[in-house]
Scaffold this motif. Structure first.
Motif, PDB file in Angstrom:
ATOM      1  N   ARG A  51      -9.972  -6.718   2.927  1.00  0.00           N
ATOM      2  CA  ARG A  51      -9.562  -5.872   2.300  1.00  0.00           C
ATOM      3  C   ARG A  51      -8.035  -6.803   2.763  1.00  0.00           C
ATOM      4  O   ARG A  51      -7.227  -7.592   1.201  1.00  0.00           O
ATOM      5  CB  ARG A  51      -8.971  -4.716   2.824  1.00  0.00           C
ATOM      6  CG  ARG A  51      -9.839  -3.778   2.619  1.00  0.00           C
ATOM      7  CD  ARG A  51      -9.053  -2.489   3.351  1.00  0.00           C
ATOM      8  NE  ARG A  51     -10.469  -1.547   3.436  1.00  0.00           N
ATOM      9  CZ  ARG A  51     -10.099  -0.416   4.072  1.00  0.00           C
ATOM     10  NH1 ARG A  51      -9.244  -0.104   4.852  1.00  0.00           N
ATOM     11  NH2 ARG A  51     -11.062   0.751   3.795  1.00  0.00           N
ATOM     12  N   VAL A  54      -8.556  -9.709  -0.358  1.00  0.00           N
ATOM     13  CA  VAL A  54      -7.643  -9.230  -1.536  1.00  0.00           C
ATOM     14  C   VAL A  54      -7.407  -8.800  -1.956  1.00  0.00           C
ATOM     15  O   VAL A  54      -6.248  -9.284  -2.761  1.00  0.00           O
ATOM     16  CB  VAL A  54      -9.892  -7.967  -1.694  1.00  0.00           C
ATOM     17  CG1 VAL A  54      -8.936  -7.411  -3.154  1.00  0.00           C
ATOM     18  CG2 VAL A  54     -10.880  -8.897  -2.302  1.00  0.00           C
ATOM     19  N   TRP A  55      -6.109  -8.134  -0.992  1.00  0.00           N
ATOM     20  CA  TRP A  55      -5.094  -8.020  -0.761  1.00  0.00           C
ATOM     21  C   TRP A  55      -3.809  -9.475  -1.795  1.00  0.00           C
ATOM     22  O   TRP A  55      -3.551  -9.607  -2.369  1.00  0.00           O
ATOM     23  CB  TRP A  55      -3.910  -7.026  -0.132  1.00  0.00           C
ATOM     24  CG  TRP A  55      -4.782  -5.406   0.028  1.00  0.00           C
ATOM     25  CD1 TRP A  55      -5.342  -5.222  -1.221  1.00  0.00           C
ATOM     26  CD2 TRP A  55      -5.165  -4.892   1.279  1.00  0.00           C
ATOM     27  NE1 TRP A  55      -5.648  -4.057  -0.773  1.00  0.00           N
ATOM     28  CE2 TRP A  55      -5.351  -3.855   0.994  1.00  0.00           C
ATOM     29  CE3 TRP A  55      -4.877  -4.864   2.709  1.00  0.00           C
ATOM     30  CZ2 TRP A  55      -5.702  -2.897   1.554  1.00  0.00           C
ATOM     31  CZ3 TRP A  55      -4.551  -4.218   3.635  1.00  0.00           C
ATOM     32  CH2 TRP A  55      -4.960  -3.285   3.242  1.00  0.00           C
ATOM     33  N   GLN A  57      -4.695 -12.466  -2.437  1.00  0.00           N
ATOM     34  CA  GLN A  57      -5.159 -12.727  -4.176  1.00  0.00           C
ATOM     35  C   GLN A  57      -4.803 -12.327  -4.898  1.00  0.00           C
ATOM     36  O   GLN A  57      -4.649 -12.733  -5.870  1.00  0.00           O
ATOM     37  CB  GLN A  57      -6.731 -12.914  -3.767  1.00  0.00           C
ATOM     38  CG  GLN A  57      -6.867 -13.663  -2.791  1.00  0.00           C
ATOM     39  CD  GLN A  57      -8.953 -14.159  -3.206  1.00  0.00           C
ATOM     40  OE1 GLN A  57      -9.561 -13.105  -3.555  1.00  0.00           O
ATOM     41  NE2 GLN A  57      -9.064 -14.612  -2.190  1.00  0.00           N
ATOM     42  N   ARG A  58      -3.966 -10.874  -4.873  1.00  0.00           N
ATOM     43  CA  ARG A  58      -3.332  -9.999  -6.325  1.00  0.00           C
ATOM     44  C   ARG A  58      -2.180 -10.584  -6.380  1.00  0.00           C
ATOM     45  O   ARG A  58      -0.866 -11.221  -5.870  1.00  0.00           O
ATOM     46  CB  ARG A  58      -3.072  -8.771  -5.843  1.00  0.00           C
ATOM     47  CG  ARG A  58      -4.634  -7.895  -5.442  1.00  0.00           C
ATOM     48  CD  ARG A  58      -4.669  -6.373  -5.117  1.00  0.00           C
ATOM     49  NE  ARG A  58      -3.256  -6.080  -6.230  1.00  0.00           N
ATOM     50  CZ  ARG A  58      -3.133  -4.621  -6.531  1.00  0.00           C
ATOM     51  NH1 ARG A  58      -3.796  -3.384  -4.917  1.00  0.00           N
ATOM     52  NH2 ARG A  58      -2.228  -4.158  -7.278  1.00  0.00           N
ATOM     53  N   ASP A  59      -2.243 -11.003  -7.848  1.00  0.00           N
ATOM     54  CA  ASP A  59      -0.468 -11.033  -8.510  1.00  0.00           C
ATOM     55  C   ASP A  59       0.596 -10.185  -8.277  1.00  0.00           C
ATOM     56  O   ASP A  59       1.676 -10.885  -7.353  1.00  0.00           O
ATOM     57  CB  ASP A  59      -0.920 -11.831 -10.052  1.00  0.00           C
ATOM     58  CG  ASP A  59      -1.956 -12.634 -10.515  1.00  0.00           C
ATOM     59  OD1 ASP A  59      -2.099 -13.333  -9.626  1.00  0.00           O
ATOM     60  OD2 ASP A  59      -2.201 -12.671 -11.476  1.00  0.00           O
ATOM     61  N   ASP A  60      -0.238  -8.920  -8.201  1.00  0.00           N
ATOM     62  CA  ASP A  60       1.470  -8.336  -7.749  1.00  0.00           C
ATOM     63  C   ASP A  60       1.476  -7.482  -6.154  1.00  0.00           C
ATOM     64  O   ASP A  60       1.905  -6.521  -5.546  1.00  0.00           O
ATOM     65  CB  ASP A  60       0.919  -6.786  -8.698  1.00  0.00           C
ATOM     66  CG  ASP A  60       0.011  -6.713  -8.196  1.00  0.00           C
ATOM     67  OD1 ASP A  60      -1.171  -7.081  -7.400  1.00  0.00           O
ATOM     68  OD2 ASP A  60      -0.426  -5.206  -8.919  1.00  0.00           O
ATOM     69  N   SER A  61       1.098  -8.874  -5.608  1.00  0.00           N
ATOM     70  CA  SER A  61       0.856  -8.185  -4.327  1.00  0.00           C
ATOM     71  C   SER A  61       2.377  -7.767  -3.640  1.00  0.00           C
ATOM     72  O   SER A  61       3.232  -8.447  -3.704  1.00  0.00           O
ATOM     73  CB  SER A  61       0.827  -9.932  -3.091  1.00  0.00           C
ATOM     74  OG  SER A  61       0.947  -9.316  -1.641  1.00  0.00           O
ATOM     75  N   ARG A  66       2.058 -14.261  -2.418  1.00  0.00           N
ATOM     76  CA  ARG A  66       1.362 -15.101  -3.854  1.00  0.00           C
ATOM     77  C   ARG A  66       0.875 -15.935  -2.810  1.00  0.00           C
ATOM     78  O   ARG A  66       1.816 -17.192  -2.070  1.00  0.00           O
ATOM     79  CB  ARG A  66       2.315 -14.705  -5.016  1.00  0.00           C
ATOM     80  CG  ARG A  66       2.702 -13.874  -5.168  1.00  0.00           C
ATOM     81  CD  ARG A  66       3.389 -13.999  -6.449  1.00  0.00           C
ATOM     82  NE  ARG A  66       3.249 -12.778  -6.860  1.00  0.00           N
ATOM     83  CZ  ARG A  66       4.454 -11.957  -7.648  1.00  0.00           C
ATOM     84  NH1 ARG A  66       5.346 -12.480  -7.548  1.00  0.00           N
ATOM     85  NH2 ARG A  66       4.815 -10.115  -8.020  1.00  0.00           N
TER      86      ARG A  66
END
Length: 69
Positions: A51, A54-55, A57-61, A66
């Protein structure tokens, strides 16, 4: 010395019930040595590592973590 005046032999943290940071299940601390565990099992440890990866790597972290391009 009376029983009420005698100091406790087990630390408070050893008797406290812990809750897993992943699934929320209550669990008993296996040892009084070292820091208190955050997860109830190895599976929960792996799940939280996935988790977190993955979190991050998100663009909208939401945490401002980022990845550099």
């Amino acid at each position: 010395m009376s029983a009420s005046a005698r100091p406790a032999t087990t630390p408070h943290t050893a008797t406290r019930q812990l809750h897993c940071a992943c699934c929320g299940r209550p669990f008993v601390r296996p040892s009084t040595r070292g820091p208190a565990p955050l997860y109830c099992s190895v599976d929960c440890q792996k799940q939280m590592r996935v988790r977190t990866r993955v979190w991050s790597q998100r663009d909208d972290s939401p945490f401002g973590l980022r990845r550099a391009s």
